[in-house]
Write an enzyme that holds these catalytic residues in place. Structure first.
Site, PDB file in Angstrom:
ATOM      1  N   LYS A  12      48.648  44.387  47.052  1.00 19.98           N
ATOM      2  CA  LYS A  12      49.019  43.198  47.732  1.00 19.98           C
ATOM      3  C   LYS A  12      50.181  42.377  47.320  1.00 19.98           C
ATOM      4  O   LYS A  12      51.041  42.000  47.849  1.00 19.98           O
ATOM      5  CB  LYS A  12      47.797  42.100  47.632  1.00 19.98           C
ATOM      6  CG  LYS A  12      46.229  42.735  48.543  1.00 19.98           C
ATOM      7  CD  LYS A  12      45.491  41.873  48.478  1.00 19.98           C
ATOM      8  CE  LYS A  12      44.977  41.279  46.809  1.00 19.98           C
ATOM      9  NZ  LYS A  12      44.187  42.289  46.444  1.00 19.98           N
ATOM     10  N   ARG A  15      39.069  34.608  50.059  1.00 17.55           N
ATOM     11  CA  ARG A  15      37.946  35.757  49.435  1.00 17.55           C
ATOM     12  C   ARG A  15      36.545  35.570  49.651  1.00 17.55           C
ATOM     13  O   ARG A  15      35.843  36.412  49.273  1.00 17.55           O
ATOM     14  CB  ARG A  15      38.455  35.673  47.997  1.00 17.55           C
ATOM     15  CG  ARG A  15      39.240  36.848  47.303  1.00 17.55           C
ATOM     16  CD  ARG A  15      39.443  36.551  45.683  1.00 17.55           C
ATOM     17  NE  ARG A  15      39.560  37.832  45.173  1.00 17.55           N
ATOM     18  CZ  ARG A  15      40.967  38.224  44.775  1.00 17.55           C
ATOM     19  NH1 ARG A  15      41.899  37.316  45.043  1.00 17.55           N
ATOM     20  NH2 ARG A  15      40.910  39.194  43.934  1.00 17.55           N
ATOM     21  N   ARG A  23      48.199  49.815  35.728  1.00 19.21           N
ATOM     22  CA  ARG A  23      48.531  48.582  35.682  1.00 19.21           C
ATOM     23  C   ARG A  23      48.451  47.708  34.389  1.00 19.21           C
ATOM     24  O   ARG A  23      49.135  46.845  33.941  1.00 19.21           O
ATOM     25  CB  ARG A  23      48.153  47.461  36.703  1.00 19.21           C
ATOM     26  CG  ARG A  23      48.816  46.215  37.146  1.00 19.21           C
ATOM     27  CD  ARG A  23      48.489  45.521  38.370  1.00 19.21           C
ATOM     28  NE  ARG A  23      47.193  45.055  38.107  1.00 19.21           N
ATOM     29  CZ  ARG A  23      46.727  44.273  39.498  1.00 19.21           C
ATOM     30  NH1 ARG A  23      47.228  44.399  40.445  1.00 19.21           N
ATOM     31  NH2 ARG A  23      45.452  43.648  39.341  1.00 19.21           N
ATOM     32  N   ARG A  66      47.238  42.181  31.484  1.00 23.88           N
ATOM     33  CA  ARG A  66      46.109  41.397  32.075  1.00 23.88           C
ATOM     34  C   ARG A  66      44.808  42.001  31.484  1.00 23.88           C
ATOM     35  O   ARG A  66      44.494  43.095  31.889  1.00 23.88           O
ATOM     36  CB  ARG A  66      46.128  41.504  33.802  1.00 23.88           C
ATOM     37  CG  ARG A  66      47.061  40.433  34.274  1.00 23.88           C
ATOM     38  CD  ARG A  66      47.025  40.625  35.818  1.00 23.88           C
ATOM     39  NE  ARG A  66      45.492  40.679  36.735  1.00 23.88           N
ATOM     40  CZ  ARG A  66      45.439  40.762  37.685  1.00 23.88           C
ATOM     41  NH1 ARG A  66      46.526  40.944  38.577  1.00 23.88           N
ATOM     42  NH2 ARG A  66      44.369  40.840  38.374  1.00 23.88           N
ATOM     43  N   ARG A  87      34.975  43.538  39.273  1.00 25.84           N
ATOM     44  CA  ARG A  87      35.681  43.030  40.473  1.00 25.84           C
ATOM     45  C   ARG A  87      35.587  43.541  41.762  1.00 25.84           C
ATOM     46  O   ARG A  87      35.636  42.992  42.908  1.00 25.84           O
ATOM     47  CB  ARG A  87      37.287  42.884  40.004  1.00 25.84           C
ATOM     48  CG  ARG A  87      37.525  41.950  39.059  1.00 25.84           C
ATOM     49  CD  ARG A  87      38.647  42.153  37.801  1.00 25.84           C
ATOM     50  NE  ARG A  87      39.917  42.275  38.846  1.00 25.84           N
ATOM     51  CZ  ARG A  87      41.065  42.855  38.421  1.00 25.84           C
ATOM     52  NH1 ARG A  87      41.007  43.379  37.318  1.00 25.84           N
ATOM     53  NH2 ARG A  87      41.818  42.882  39.207  1.00 25.84           N
TER      54      ARG A  87
HETATM   55  P1  ADP Z   1      43.257  41.309  42.070  1.00 28.39           P
HETATM   56  O1  ADP Z   1      43.530  41.382  43.684  1.00 28.39           O
HETATM   57  O2  ADP Z   1      43.858  42.554  41.269  1.00 28.39           O
HETATM   58  O3  ADP Z   1      41.946  41.174  41.648  1.00 28.39           O
HETATM   59  P2  ADP Z   1      44.398  38.569  41.812  1.00 28.39           P
HETATM   60  O4  ADP Z   1      45.112  38.230  40.966  1.00 28.39           O
HETATM   61  O5  ADP Z   1      44.188  38.376  43.238  1.00 28.39           O
HETATM   62  O6  ADP Z   1      43.991  40.058  41.521  1.00 28.39           O
HETATM   63  O7  ADP Z   1      42.976  37.852  41.212  1.00 28.39           O
HETATM   64  C1  ADP Z   1      42.596  37.612  39.798  1.00 28.39           C
HETATM   65  C2  ADP Z   1      41.383  36.962  39.678  1.00 28.39           C
HETATM   66  O8  ADP Z   1      41.512  35.545  40.042  1.00 28.39           O
HETATM   67  C3  ADP Z   1      40.258  37.418  40.514  1.00 28.39           C
HETATM   68  O9  ADP Z   1      39.401  38.414  39.820  1.00 28.39           O
HETATM   69  C4  ADP Z   1      39.276  36.035  40.431  1.00 28.39           C
HETATM   70  O10 ADP Z   1      38.732  35.760  39.286  1.00 28.39           O
HETATM   71  C5  ADP Z   1      40.564  35.204  40.470  1.00 28.39           C
HETATM   72  N1  ADP Z   1      40.910  34.645  42.066  1.00 28.39           N
HETATM   73  C6  ADP Z   1      41.744  34.972  42.672  1.00 28.39           C
HETATM   74  N2  ADP Z   1      41.962  34.511  44.037  1.00 28.39           N
HETATM   75  C7  ADP Z   1      40.597  33.856  43.917  1.00 28.39           C
HETATM   76  C8  ADP Z   1      39.892  33.198  45.240  1.00 28.39           C
HETATM   77  N3  ADP Z   1      40.522  33.150  46.435  1.00 28.39           N
HETATM   78  N4  ADP Z   1      38.638  32.860  45.061  1.00 28.39           N
HETATM   79  C9  ADP Z   1      38.269  32.997  43.909  1.00 28.39           C
HETATM   80  N5  ADP Z   1      38.842  33.395  42.835  1.00 28.39           N
HETATM   81  C10 ADP Z   1      40.038  33.976  42.932  1.00 28.39           C
END
Ligand code: ADP
Length: 190
Positions: free
Chosen positions: A14, A89, A128, A134, A146
């Site tokens: 993404k 999400r 990654r 991270r 996750r």
């Molecule tokens: P990835 O898509 O690789 O999981 P992101 O950078 O999108 O990574 O998200 C990292 C973390 O941030 C998620 O695992 C979650 O804990 C939190 N997070 C991100 N977006 C949301 C969301 N819309 N609602 C709740 N938690 C979120």
């Protein structure tokens, strides 16, 4: 406004594809993960709260995430449009986003869902972690959690957009350029 939800499991690509899309269409990129990470770095109240959830591979609570997203959108009210990456999400977040966009006299045009199978995701996230620094990419248990949270809480958001005839599935396997072209073609023809 041209508003797009870019959807997919962790590691689907993404972030990479968002960069291409914002460049071509002049949109503002709103990645909830990036905003949380910036807050963690700045040790803000939001960052301290979010960190405990993120490090465990859990979702940050809806109310916190929705308020944060809302304020990021309002900071960019003059934008040509937004690409939402990592949001919504949950179905709650999707409903809140719809209502919020109505207030701004706009709406989501399409959800583009990058489809990548689980073993490939695990390989990509492990790779990654070597460059992203991270913590949530480095621990296999957190990665598994996750992906589990994605399957149980996030995947149902697809149906929310399917019911509105705004859902398009995109094959997320191939070269970065190939996938970008698939996305552009849907955005241009949807
Ligand atoms: P990835 O898509 O690789 O999981 P992101 O950078 O999108 O990574 O998200 C990292 C973390 O941030 C998620 O695992 C979650 O804990 C939190 N997070 C991100 N977006 C949301 C969301 N819309 N609602 C709740 N938690 C979120």
């Amino acid at each position: 406004m041209l508003n797009i939800v870019l959807f997919g499991p962790p590691g689907a690509g993404k972030g990479t594809q968002s960069e291409r899309i914002i460049e071509k269409y002049g949109l503002v990129h709103l990645s909830t993960g990036d905003v949380f990470r910036a807050n963690i770095k700045g040790e803000t109240e939001l960052g301290i709260l979010a960190k405990s959830y993120i490090d465990a591979g859990k979702l940050v609570p809806d109310e916190v995430t929705i308020n944060m997203l809302r304020s990021e959108v309002l900071k960019n009210e003059a934008a040509k449009g937004f690409i939402f990456d990592g949001f919504p999400r949950t179905n709650n977040q999707a409903a809140a986003l719809d209502n919020f966009l109505i207030e701004l006299n706009t709406s989501i045009k399409v959800m583009l869902a990058l489809e990548v199978e689980e073993n490939e995701l695990k390989t990509r996230l492990a790779k990654r972690s070597e460059i992203s620094g991270r913590a949530d990419d480095a621990n296999p248990e957190v990665i598994a959690n996750r992906i589990h949270v994605y399957n149980s809480e996030t995947a149902p958001v697809k149906e929310f957009y399917q019911e509105q005839n705004k859902f398009v599935s995109i094959d997320g396997i191939g070269s970065i350029d190939e996938i970008t072209n698939r996305l552009f073609s849907v955005i241009d023809n949807f």
